[in-house]
Design a protein around this motif. Structure first.
Motif, mmCIF file in Angstrom:
data_model
loop_
_atom_site.group_PDB
_atom_site.id
_atom_site.type_symbol
_atom_site.label_atom_id
_atom_site.label_comp_id
_atom_site.label_asym_id
_atom_site.label_seq_id
_atom_site.Cartn_x
_atom_site.Cartn_y
_atom_site.Cartn_z
ATOM 1 N N ILE A 1 1.216 -3.645 6.354
ATOM 2 C CA ILE A 1 0.015 -3.611 5.523
ATOM 3 C C ILE A 1 -0.689 -2.284 5.747
ATOM 4 O O ILE A 1 -1.079 -1.948 6.868
ATOM 5 C CB ILE A 1 -0.932 -4.776 5.853
ATOM 6 C CG1 ILE A 1 -0.232 -6.114 5.578
ATOM 7 C CG2 ILE A 1 -2.212 -4.675 5.034
ATOM 8 C CD1 ILE A 1 -1.079 -7.325 5.931
ATOM 9 N N ALA A 2 -0.832 -1.513 4.679
ATOM 10 C CA ALA A 2 -1.486 -0.197 4.744
ATOM 11 C C ALA A 2 -2.312 -0.023 3.481
ATOM 12 O O ALA A 2 -2.063 0.867 2.665
ATOM 13 C CB ALA A 2 -0.447 0.907 4.883
ATOM 14 N N THR A 3 -3.296 -0.889 3.322
ATOM 15 C CA THR A 3 -4.027 -0.997 2.060
ATOM 16 C C THR A 3 -5.299 -0.169 2.003
ATOM 17 O O THR A 3 -6.037 -0.247 1.025
ATOM 18 C CB THR A 3 -4.359 -2.474 1.786
ATOM 19 O OG1 THR A 3 -4.805 -3.097 3.002
ATOM 20 C CG2 THR A 3 -3.143 -3.218 1.293
ATOM 21 N N GLY A 4 -5.575 0.619 3.054
ATOM 22 C CA GLY A 4 -6.688 1.563 2.983
ATOM 23 C C GLY A 4 -8.046 0.917 3.094
ATOM 24 O O GLY A 4 -8.216 -0.164 3.651
ATOM 25 N N VAL B 1 -17.443 3.244 4.638
ATOM 26 C CA VAL B 1 -16.268 2.577 4.097
ATOM 27 C C VAL B 1 -16.094 1.226 4.766
ATOM 28 O O VAL B 1 -16.559 0.990 5.885
ATOM 29 C CB VAL B 1 -14.990 3.415 4.296
ATOM 30 C CG1 VAL B 1 -15.062 4.700 3.506
ATOM 31 C CG2 VAL B 1 -14.744 3.697 5.773
ATOM 32 N N GLN B 2 -15.413 0.354 4.058
ATOM 33 C CA GLN B 2 -15.078 -0.979 4.548
ATOM 34 C C GLN B 2 -13.586 -1.173 4.345
ATOM 35 O O GLN B 2 -13.040 -0.843 3.298
ATOM 36 C CB GLN B 2 -15.864 -2.037 3.757
ATOM 37 C CG GLN B 2 -15.569 -3.470 4.159
ATOM 38 C CD GLN B 2 -16.318 -3.902 5.403
ATOM 39 O OE1 GLN B 2 -17.242 -3.215 5.827
ATOM 40 N NE2 GLN B 2 -15.922 -5.008 5.998
ATOM 41 N N ALA B 3 -12.912 -1.682 5.359
ATOM 42 C CA ALA B 3 -11.468 -1.887 5.257
ATOM 43 C C ALA B 3 -11.157 -2.916 4.175
ATOM 44 O O ALA B 3 -11.995 -3.736 3.793
ATOM 45 C CB ALA B 3 -10.901 -2.338 6.590
ATOM 46 N N SER B 4 -9.940 -2.871 3.668
ATOM 47 C CA SER B 4 -9.471 -3.876 2.719
ATOM 48 C C SER B 4 -9.490 -5.248 3.406
ATOM 49 O O SER B 4 -9.586 -5.324 4.643
ATOM 50 C CB SER B 4 -8.047 -3.541 2.270
ATOM 51 O OG SER B 4 -7.139 -3.784 3.330
ATOM 52 N N PRO B 5 -9.375 -6.343 2.647
ATOM 53 C CA PRO B 5 -9.510 -7.678 3.261
ATOM 54 C C PRO B 5 -8.288 -8.156 4.030
ATOM 55 O O PRO B 5 -8.044 -9.364 4.134
ATOM 56 C CB PRO B 5 -9.802 -8.570 2.052
ATOM 57 C CG PRO B 5 -9.143 -7.887 0.908
ATOM 58 C CD PRO B 5 -9.297 -6.417 1.178
ATOM 59 N N GLY C 1 0.812 -1.212 0.000
ATOM 60 C CA GLY C 1 0.000 0.000 0.000
ATOM 61 C C GLY C 1 0.842 1.256 0.000
ATOM 62 O O GLY C 1 1.653 1.471 0.908
ATOM 63 N N ALA C 2 0.646 2.103 -1.022
ATOM 64 C CA ALA C 2 1.411 3.346 -1.155
ATOM 65 C C ALA C 2 0.562 4.548 -0.804
ATOM 66 O O ALA C 2 0.608 5.578 -1.471
ATOM 67 C CB ALA C 2 1.972 3.478 -2.575
ATOM 68 N N GLY C 3 -0.233 4.410 0.260
ATOM 69 C CA GLY C 3 -0.995 5.540 0.757
ATOM 70 C C GLY C 3 -0.165 6.364 1.723
ATOM 71 O O GLY C 3 1.062 6.256 1.777
#
Length: 422
Positions: free
Chosen positions: A105-108, A264-268, A12-14
């Protein structure tokens, strides 16, 4: 744990992922950054792309360009589909696997339609550049279709815009759509009066901007309604969304353009890790921002349920950046054998929301600001957090151009299919 010479994989590139990598510069570790898109996106201004004020290139930057001078960072374009915590591997959609010693893990987050995923087709959310260009296209096409139809009911439906959810994104969207209809487009159409556009802001809760002080919330509501054409509906949820319009409670409202800003729902990630999660799918993390039982796995940003001083940390950019900084401090402590940092503690930067031209609200602790001073402060803060002088200058010039001329520079209808043109 000795991290020296270890391989750190960041998914994740947030805001959280980039801040983590930035703060590990010179730490002597190898970093692999994986993202399913090739760009970092400044999400706080995404709604301005959706509403024609900014171009996509002004709020997004190629990831490889950001790290071209970092030989310790390898960037991969790929989609992660799972994690094997026992083998310490990240599995990608193409069938490959990447080993890690430490995983971040930073997948938004993604859109959540509260069990009504079928609404997504008719009410796009706003998380990616693709979402923004889709919404921009639908808004502009609505005016074009209204111009060509001779049916008064159809014209009214085309000129009705519904935004579901009255957090900062919903409020900001409504403010700019109202300015499009009342300030920017009126002289460009011959068959319709764009002033007759109806912009609905629908909120299931009792008031808009629920995270703000009630006085600021009321100010924002009054400021929106003064723009003309704006109608705020609170206290009743949307119960149906179709291509023809929305149903609020038991009342159907014809509206051809609907935008989702409600949930919103978090990534899996929790599924990948078989970890405990909250109702929104966010991974429950330890005070060190790691997964319980896996000190080698950090989860940050919108993907994580983080608590500080007994309160859940909000899913906003400053919080994500602080988490990235903290995780990097933990790694550096492990590298040097130093004592681990104290548990993560969030430092609130306050709440900000713009309501449109010359109007915004800011809340910081007991300090409140509204009106045009808040609008200028909001703009300066956002320009400051953009990446690079060129982007800051481009955004500032776009805002100045719109402010002086009353024209937005990104009003292009692109992509899409014939079904959207009806």
């Amino acid at each position: 744990m000795d991290e020296n010479g270890r391989h750190i994989v960041v998914v994740g590139a947030g805001f959280a992922g980039l801040q983590f990598i930035k703060d590990l510069k010179g730490a002597g570790v190898r970093i692999t950054l994986i993202d399913q898109r090739n760009h970092h996106l400044f999400q706080p201004l995404l709604y301005q792309v959706a509403t024609t004020l900014l171009a996509t290139s002004e709020i997004a930057w190629p990831i490889r360009r950001l790290f071209r001078d970092r030989d310790d960072v390898t960037t991969l374009l790929g989609t992660v589909i799972g994690v094997d915590a026992t083998a310490r591997e990240v599995r990608l959609e193409d069938g490959s696997a990447i080993s890690y010693d430490t995983l971040v893990i930073a997948t938004g987050a993604r859109h959540a339609y509260f069990g009504h995923d079928e609404w997504a087709e008719h009410a796009p959310g706003l998380k990616t550049l693709e979402d923004a260009t889709t919404i921009r296209r639908r808004i502009l096409l609505a005016f074009e279709r209204a111009e060509t139809t001779t049916d008064p009911d159809e014209r009214a439906a085309e000129l009705t815009f519904a935004v579901i959810g009255a957090g900062p994104t919903g409020v900001e969207l409504v403010g700019i759509i109202a300015e499009l209809a009342h300030r920017i487009l009126p002289r460009e159409f011959r068959q319709i009066d764009t002033h007759r556009a109806r912009i609905l802001l629908v909120e299931a809760g009792p008031r808009i901007l629920a995270a703000f002080d009630p006085e600021l919330s009321q100010y924002a509501a009054d400021a929106l309604e003064k723009k003309g054409g704006v109608q705020i509906l609170t206290g009743t949820p949307v119960t149906q969304i179709t291509a023809q319009g929305i149903t609020v409670g038991d009342d159907f409202i014809p509206a051809r353009t609907v935008i989702w800003a409600a949930g919103v729902q978090a990534s899996p990630a929790a599924e990948w890790l078989d970890a405990e999660a909250d109702r929104a799918g966010r991974v429950m993390v330890t005070p060190a921002l790691t997964v319980d039982g896996h000190p080698d796995i950090f989860v940050l940003g919108d993907t994580a349920h983080v608590e500080s001083d007994g309160q859940m940390v909000p899913g906003i950019a400053p919080a994500a950046k602080q988490q990235g900084q903290y995780a990097a401090r933990v790694i550096r402590a492990r590298l040097t054998g130093a004592e681990a940092p104290d548990p993560f503690r969030y430092r609130s930067m306050g709440n900000l929301a713009t309501i449109g031209r010359n109007s915004a609200v800011i809340e910081y602790k007991k300090w409140r600001l509204r009106g045009w001073p808040a609008w200028w402060a909001w703009g300066i803060a956002h320009i400051y957090f953009l990446i690079g002088t060129r982007s800051r200058l481009a955004v500032a010039l776009s805002w100045l151009w719109s402010f002086v001329t009353g024209q937005n520079s990104a009003r292009l209808i692109t992509q899409g299919d014939n079904s959207e043109r009806r």
